[in-house]
Design a protein around this motif. Structure first.
Motif, PDB file in Angstrom:
ATOM      1  N   ILE A  75     -53.416  23.305 -39.745  1.00 16.35           N
ATOM      2  CA  ILE A  75     -54.354  24.316 -40.106  1.00 16.35           C
ATOM      3  C   ILE A  75     -54.769  23.746 -41.546  1.00 16.35           C
ATOM      4  O   ILE A  75     -54.195  23.742 -42.545  1.00 16.35           O
ATOM      5  N   GLY A  76     -56.031  23.613 -41.637  1.00 19.19           N
ATOM      6  CA  GLY A  76     -56.564  23.063 -42.778  1.00 19.19           C
ATOM      7  C   GLY A  76     -57.656  23.923 -43.339  1.00 19.19           C
ATOM      8  O   GLY A  76     -57.827  25.049 -42.772  1.00 19.19           O
ATOM      9  N   PRO A  77     -58.138  23.762 -44.542  1.00 22.63           N
ATOM     10  CA  PRO A  77     -59.357  24.731 -45.130  1.00 22.63           C
ATOM     11  C   PRO A  77     -60.389  25.201 -44.128  1.00 22.63           C
ATOM     12  O   PRO A  77     -60.997  26.239 -44.108  1.00 22.63           O
ATOM     13  N   ALA A  78     -60.985  24.296 -43.368  1.00 26.49           N
ATOM     14  CA  ALA A  78     -61.957  24.477 -42.339  1.00 26.49           C
ATOM     15  C   ALA A  78     -61.488  25.509 -41.466  1.00 26.49           C
ATOM     16  O   ALA A  78     -62.226  26.440 -41.113  1.00 26.49           O
ATOM     17  N   THR A  79     -60.485  25.264 -41.011  1.00 31.08           N
ATOM     18  CA  THR A  79     -59.793  26.532 -39.858  1.00 31.08           C
ATOM     19  C   THR A  79     -59.421  27.708 -40.841  1.00 31.08           C
ATOM     20  O   THR A  79     -59.912  28.837 -40.076  1.00 31.08           O
ATOM     21  N   VAL A  80     -59.132  27.827 -41.805  1.00 36.33           N
ATOM     22  CA  VAL A  80     -58.854  29.064 -42.585  1.00 36.33           C
ATOM     23  C   VAL A  80     -60.182  29.732 -42.937  1.00 36.33           C
ATOM     24  O   VAL A  80     -60.344  30.920 -42.728  1.00 36.33           O
TER      25      VAL A  80
ATOM     26  N   GLY B 273     -54.231  28.177 -31.477  1.00 37.28           N
ATOM     27  CA  GLY B 273     -53.761  28.417 -30.114  1.00 37.28           C
ATOM     28  C   GLY B 273     -52.262  28.745 -29.945  1.00 37.28           C
ATOM     29  O   GLY B 273     -51.902  29.070 -31.109  1.00 37.28           O
ATOM     30  N   PRO B 274     -51.763  28.508 -29.004  1.00 33.74           N
ATOM     31  CA  PRO B 274     -50.409  29.126 -28.731  1.00 33.74           C
ATOM     32  C   PRO B 274     -49.553  28.235 -29.422  1.00 33.74           C
ATOM     33  O   PRO B 274     -48.516  28.807 -30.041  1.00 33.74           O
ATOM     34  N   SER B 275     -49.596  26.980 -29.623  1.00 34.18           N
ATOM     35  CA  SER B 275     -48.648  26.076 -30.349  1.00 34.18           C
ATOM     36  C   SER B 275     -48.854  26.280 -31.889  1.00 34.18           C
ATOM     37  O   SER B 275     -47.753  26.471 -32.758  1.00 34.18           O
ATOM     38  N   ARG B 276     -49.843  26.544 -32.574  1.00 29.32           N
ATOM     39  CA  ARG B 276     -50.072  26.796 -34.059  1.00 29.32           C
ATOM     40  C   ARG B 276     -49.811  28.325 -34.177  1.00 29.32           C
ATOM     41  O   ARG B 276     -49.344  28.414 -35.160  1.00 29.32           O
TER      42      ARG B 276
ATOM     43  N   ALA C 266     -47.021  35.773 -31.545  1.00 36.90           N
ATOM     44  CA  ALA C 266     -47.814  34.585 -31.193  1.00 36.90           C
ATOM     45  C   ALA C 266     -48.892  34.874 -30.562  1.00 36.90           C
ATOM     46  O   ALA C 266     -49.792  34.240 -30.584  1.00 36.90           O
ATOM     47  N   GLU C 267     -49.047  35.796 -29.578  1.00 37.65           N
ATOM     48  CA  GLU C 267     -49.885  36.341 -28.754  1.00 37.65           C
ATOM     49  C   GLU C 267     -51.366  36.597 -29.457  1.00 37.65           C
ATOM     50  O   GLU C 267     -52.545  36.283 -29.168  1.00 37.65           O
TER      51      GLU C 267
END
Length: 92
Positions: free
Chosen positions: A78-83, A49-52, A39-40
């Motif tokens: 997590i959507g396409p823009a984040t990817v 972030g930590p939760s995602r 996770a880190e």
């Protein structure tokens, strides 16, 4: 004589700065394996972030490994823009 010392000092400083830049660039280029990272490490990705990061781990443990960056959209939030923001920073 003074000019030679200043030139040598400037050259030394330049070499140190170039070495530091090369190290930083190498660290930036090392992709994160989303199927094995903790996770880190996952939290270092842009938009994660930590939760995602925890959600990524939970998703891969529940539904299996990710085969592509687009598979990460299986994770809530997590959507396409984040990817797209981290696509070149991950591996599988």
């Amino acid at each position: 004589m003074k000019g030679n010392i200043h030139g040598a000092a400037l050259g030394l400083i330049l070499c140190v700065l170039l070495a530091m830049a090369s190290t930083a660039q190498a660290q930036e280029l090392a992709p994160i394996n989303v199927n094995t990272a903790d996770a880190e490490l996952l939290a270092e990705l842009p938009g994660i972030g930590p939760s995602r990061a925890e959600a990524i781990i939970e998703e891969r443990e529940t539904n299996g490994s990710f085969e592509s960056a687009d598979d990460l959209t299986r994770v809530s939030g997590i959507g396409p823009a984040t990817v797209e923001a981290f696509r070149d920073q991950v591996e599988f």
